[in-house]
Design a protein around this motif. Structure first.
Motif, short mmCIF file in Angstrom:
data_model
loop_
_atom_site.label_atom_id
_atom_site.label_comp_id
_atom_site.label_asym_id
_atom_site.label_seq_id
_atom_site.Cartn_x
_atom_site.Cartn_y
_atom_site.Cartn_z
N ARG A 125 0.81 -1.22 0.00
CA ARG A 125 0.00 0.00 0.00
C ARG A 125 0.84 1.27 0.00
N GLN A 126 2.14 1.11 -0.14
CA GLN A 126 3.03 2.26 -0.28
C GLN A 126 3.24 2.54 -1.77
N VAL A 127 3.19 3.81 -2.13
CA VAL A 127 3.37 4.18 -3.53
C VAL A 127 4.80 4.61 -3.81
N MET A 128 5.29 5.55 -3.02
CA MET A 128 6.64 6.08 -3.21
C MET A 128 7.34 6.17 -1.87
N ASN A 129 7.53 5.05 -1.21
CA ASN A 129 8.15 5.07 0.11
C ASN A 129 9.24 4.02 0.22
N SER A 130 10.10 3.99 -0.80
CA SER A 130 11.20 3.03 -0.79
C SER A 130 12.29 3.48 0.18
N ASP A 131 13.07 2.53 0.66
CA ASP A 131 14.17 2.80 1.58
C ASP A 131 15.47 2.23 1.04
N ILE A 132 16.57 2.78 1.52
CA ILE A 132 17.89 2.24 1.22
C ILE A 132 18.15 1.08 2.18
N ILE A 133 18.56 -0.05 1.63
CA ILE A 133 18.76 -1.27 2.43
C ILE A 133 20.14 -1.84 2.12
N SER A 134 20.79 -2.34 3.15
CA SER A 134 22.08 -2.99 3.00
C SER A 134 21.93 -4.47 3.33
N VAL A 135 22.51 -5.33 2.48
CA VAL A 135 22.45 -6.77 2.73
C VAL A 135 23.87 -7.32 2.85
N ASP A 136 24.10 -8.13 3.85
CA ASP A 136 25.39 -8.79 4.04
C ASP A 136 25.51 -9.93 3.04
N VAL A 137 26.58 -9.93 2.24
CA VAL A 137 26.72 -10.90 1.16
C VAL A 137 26.91 -12.32 1.69
N VAL A 138 27.49 -12.48 2.88
CA VAL A 138 27.72 -13.81 3.44
C VAL A 138 26.49 -14.33 4.16
N SER A 139 25.96 -13.54 5.08
CA SER A 139 24.87 -14.02 5.92
C SER A 139 23.48 -13.74 5.36
N GLY A 140 23.36 -12.75 4.47
CA GLY A 140 22.05 -12.35 3.97
C GLY A 140 21.30 -11.45 4.92
N ALA A 141 21.92 -11.07 6.03
CA ALA A 141 21.26 -10.18 6.98
C ALA A 141 21.08 -8.80 6.37
N MET A 142 19.91 -8.20 6.60
CA MET A 142 19.60 -6.91 6.01
C MET A 142 19.44 -5.84 7.07
N ARG A 143 19.85 -4.61 6.73
CA ARG A 143 19.64 -3.44 7.58
C ARG A 143 18.96 -2.37 6.74
N THR A 144 17.87 -1.81 7.25
CA THR A 144 17.21 -0.70 6.58
C THR A 144 17.87 0.59 7.05
N LEU A 145 18.40 1.37 6.09
CA LEU A 145 19.22 2.52 6.43
C LEU A 145 18.45 3.84 6.44
N THR A 146 17.32 3.90 5.78
CA THR A 146 16.52 5.12 5.77
C THR A 146 15.10 4.78 6.22
N SER A 147 14.38 5.80 6.68
CA SER A 147 13.04 5.51 7.21
C SER A 147 12.05 6.64 7.03
N ARG A 148 12.39 7.68 6.32
CA ARG A 148 11.47 8.81 6.21
C ARG A 148 10.29 8.47 5.31
N ASP A 149 9.25 9.32 5.35
CA ASP A 149 8.10 9.19 4.48
C ASP A 149 8.47 9.83 3.15
N GLY A 150 8.80 9.00 2.20
CA GLY A 150 9.24 9.48 0.90
C GLY A 150 10.18 8.48 0.27
N PRO A 151 10.39 8.60 -1.03
CA PRO A 151 11.23 7.63 -1.73
C PRO A 151 12.71 7.90 -1.54
N ASP A 152 13.46 6.86 -1.24
CA ASP A 152 14.91 6.90 -1.23
C ASP A 152 15.39 5.78 -2.15
N GLY A 153 16.27 6.09 -3.08
CA GLY A 153 16.70 5.08 -4.04
C GLY A 153 18.00 5.44 -4.72
#
Length: 693
Positions: A247-275
């Motif tokens: 239900r989000q239209v333009m609310n993408s976030d920057i995400i980092s994924v660990d190449v070995v473990s696959g663990a992800m961290r969401t780096l941004t959280s504002r209301d609005g698109p980040d890409g």
């Protein structure tokens, strides 16, 4: 890619074919006039990628194939020093250099009918190897810093939703297809069509082949570009994830994924698109594009820089008041190279990390062919040499290079065509809106125009409505001019490349005063001495189709009109378009059932009772952005009223692919010309002696 969603913008893919057709087209009498068959002879440059040492460019060349009626893509190499070209592959796309510049990864057909796959070419030997065998076509290729791995995005197939089940089917029985169950908010997309079960996820594979490893999972779509950290341990990307993602239209976030473990961290959280994240060369910072979503029709996409985790973000371009289209780090990490539109022209500038902006290039051109939209692509070598697509109104985009303050054209893909055809000349004209605002406009005149003689004129209106035209090559413009029409195009209020305030003059008020800007441009072309006021015509696609239908509901001064893929009824469009949540969220203040009159008052259908102008309606049969039902409503209303009309459908064409096949692009323009010719009169008078010629 812009982070805003211009839902009415037609982004045409330029026709292109790598190889000459094996069979010649039917012979035609040679003519200096630009004609529909010439669309197959055009080539356009796209996606130029310069090697790390700045010596070689690999680019995509698109050319129309007359036998398949498709734009075909091939890859070519250019020696920067000499400009000498050599073929790389007969078909392919998305070339990307390895960090050492010794290999090129690219996407091409597997040759077995199984779709596209990832290949790697070793430059020294010329040998290529297929790297993937995955069913989903790879996208957003990114080399690891040490050159040992490749990351990419691909679609992972899923299971279709079901409700109940049919009775057992007897062996050998021929039954109907099973039921289709739709339970997604956005269940169809313009172009691909109805959404198939599956999601886009991130993969990593060894650069010399082997088994690919999926890094991201879930009921979410992950997107590129992908950016590795210098140590090769993480990949940064953008996505809309979370429990309410659909239900989000333009609310993408920057995400980092660990190449070995696959663990992800969401780096941004504002209301609005980040890409479009890019990790700095030393790995201490991340740059990305985005904006705060204020629920307006338009926001400038800004360039941000934060630390390794995107914390403490700073906008480098808030004072620029232009939307950033793409940005890449300079090798020293002290600045970024960024592209943006300014007054209808794509530009490239160097933007320091303290926000200081140094303009570098002002003639960037995109890969649209049918209409003169802004656009263009670039890449940068380690030494700061820029490869980009550039040009002007005389030909489609070529490959250019910028080095040490000087720009140089490396290809002339359409020199033969340009020398053999009498093309329309294009110049800028001055326009002042009724409220005193300056409006950019361009006027093309037929090559055979008699000096001092007025000619019939077509007003061509861009879509978006938050987009921009510029002084770029356009096949529609050239075809109209070859038929004896002058062509006027302009950037009325609401257009991009003039700042956020100008674009938002139509926020929650579209169509409105943009109508006055368009009429002012027509009046300026008459004062200029070019336009015959008794032979005025109007057309436009998508948002331009909206305004075309709006114009004929407001004035009878045009002899005929052609509204292409318009929105006619905002209520029905809001509930049937492919991005279901967009219209009511960004272009209106309330939902359709909460305030239906606000939708009706801005719908061209509300003015159909005023229309007397003969109006052609044109739409792609597979349009899901401004669905076919919009055009059919208008056609029916005009028929009921007895207004001369006809409905033209482009078979198999989506909104964005409206003119992607050369024959249909030519035929569509021909149909519009034939409609206008039906109502054109030969009463043009000489222009005033003092008018500009």
């Amino acid at each position: 890619m812009r982070l805003t969603i211009a839902l009415l913008l037609l982004t045409t893919t330029a026709p292109a074919a790598a190889q000459q057709p094996t069979h010649a087209a039917p012979a035609e009498v040679p003519t200096r006039q630009f004609g529909g068959a010439d669309l197959f002879g055009l080539s356009i440059a796209a996606d130029p990628q310069i090697s790390p040492d700045g010596r070689t460019i690999v680019y995509v060349r698109r050319t129309g194939d007359v036998m398949t009626d498709r734009m075909q893509s091939s890859l070519w190499l250019i020696d920067v020093a000499t400009g000498r070209q050599s073929p790389f592959t007969a078909q392919g796309s998305s070339p990307r250099w390895s960090p050492a510049g010794t290999r090129i990864a690219y996407v091409a057909s597997d040759g077995d009918g199984g779709g596209s796959q990832l290949f790697v070419r070793w430059i020294a030997t010329g040998a290529s190897a297929r790297v993937t065998s995955f069913p989903g076509a790879p996208q957003s290729l990114a080399w690891s810093p040490d050159g040992t791995r490749l990351a990419y995005i691909a679609t992972v197939a899923g299971e279709a939703s079901t409700l109940g089940k049919a009775p057992p089917k007897p062996e050998g029985a021929k039954w109907a297809q099973p039921l289709t169950v739709i339970d997604r908010v956005n269940y169809r997309n313009d172009g691909p069509g109805y959404v198939k079960p599956g999601r886009d996820h991130l993969f990593v594979i060894a650069a010399d082949g082997g088994a690919a490893r999926q890094l991201t999972f879930g009921a979410f779509d992950d997107g590129g570009p992908l950016s590795w950290t210098p140590d090769g341990r993480e990949i940064v990307f953008a996505a809309i994830r979370g429990p309410d993602a659909e239900r989000q239209v333009m609310n993408s976030d920057i995400i980092s994924v660990d190449v070995v473990s696959g663990a992800m961290r969401t780096l941004t959280s504002r209301d609005g698109p980040d890409g479009q994240p890019r990790v700095s060369p030393d790995g201490t910072r991340i740059a990305w594009l985005g904006f705060d979503d204020k629920r307006r029709s338009y926001e400038n996409t800004q360039l941000y820089v934060g630390d390794r985790t995107a914390a403490a973000p700073r906008s480098l371009t808030a004072s620029l008041d232009r939307a950033i289209d793409d940005a890449v780090w300079a090798a020293d990490g002290r600045s970024l190279y960024a592209s943006y539109d300014d007054h209808g022209q794509r530009r490239i500038a160097r933007i320091a990390v303290d926000g200081r902006t140094t303009p570098l290039i002002d003639n960037v051109e995109g890969d649209a062919l049918d209409r003169p939209y802004t656009g263009g692509e670039f890449s940068v070598s380690n030494g700061g040499v820029i490869a980009y697509t550039g040009g002007d109104a005389n030909a489609p985009a070529d490959v250019w290079v910028w080095n040490a303050g000087k720009a140089r054209r490396l290809t002339q893909l359409n020199a033969v065509m340009a020398s053999a055809k009498s093309l329309a000349t294009v110049r800028k004209i001055a326009v002042t809106a009724p409220d005193g605002r300056p409006i950019d406009a361009w006027l093309a005149t037929p090559a055979n125009r008699v000096a001092g003689r007025r000619v019939s004129m077509i007003l061509e209106i861009h879509g978006g409505p938050n987009s921009a035209y510029g002084p770029s090559f356009s096949t529609d413009v050239q075809l109209y001019a070859a038929a004896g029409y002058a062509v006027l195009w302009t950037n009325p209020r609401g257009s991009t490349s003039y700042g956020a305030d100008f674009a938002n003059l139509i926020d929650k008020a579209y169509p409105s005063a943009d109508y006055d800007d368009l009429i002012a441009a027509v009046d300026a072309a008459i004062v200029d001495g070019t336009a015959d006021p008794s032979n005025l015509f109007v057309t436009g696609g998508s948002g331009g189709g909206v305004l075309t239908a709006w114009i004929v509901g407001k004035t009878d001064r045009f002899k005929a009109a052609a509204t292409q893929k318009p929105v006619i009824n905002w209520v029905s469009e809001a509930l049937t378009m492919d991005n279901t949540l967009f219209t009511s969220r960004y272009w209106f203040t309330k939902l359709p059932w909460e305030d239906p009159m606000s939708y009706w008052n801005r719908s061209p259908l509300s003015l159909v009772g005023n229309v007397k102008t003969p109006t052609l309606v044109v739409v792609g049969s597979d349009d899901y952005r401004t669905p076919v039902s919009e055009s059919e409503q208008y056609y029916a209303a005009l028929q009921i009223r007895g207004v001369p009309t006809a409905l033209v459908k482009v078979p198999g064409a989506s909104h964005g692919g409206f003119t992607s096949r050369p024959s249909q692009s030519a035929a569509k323009a021909s149909a519009i010309i034939a409609w206008f010719d039906r109502y054109r009169t030969n009463t043009a008078a000489p222009a005033p002696a003092t008018a500009a010629q």
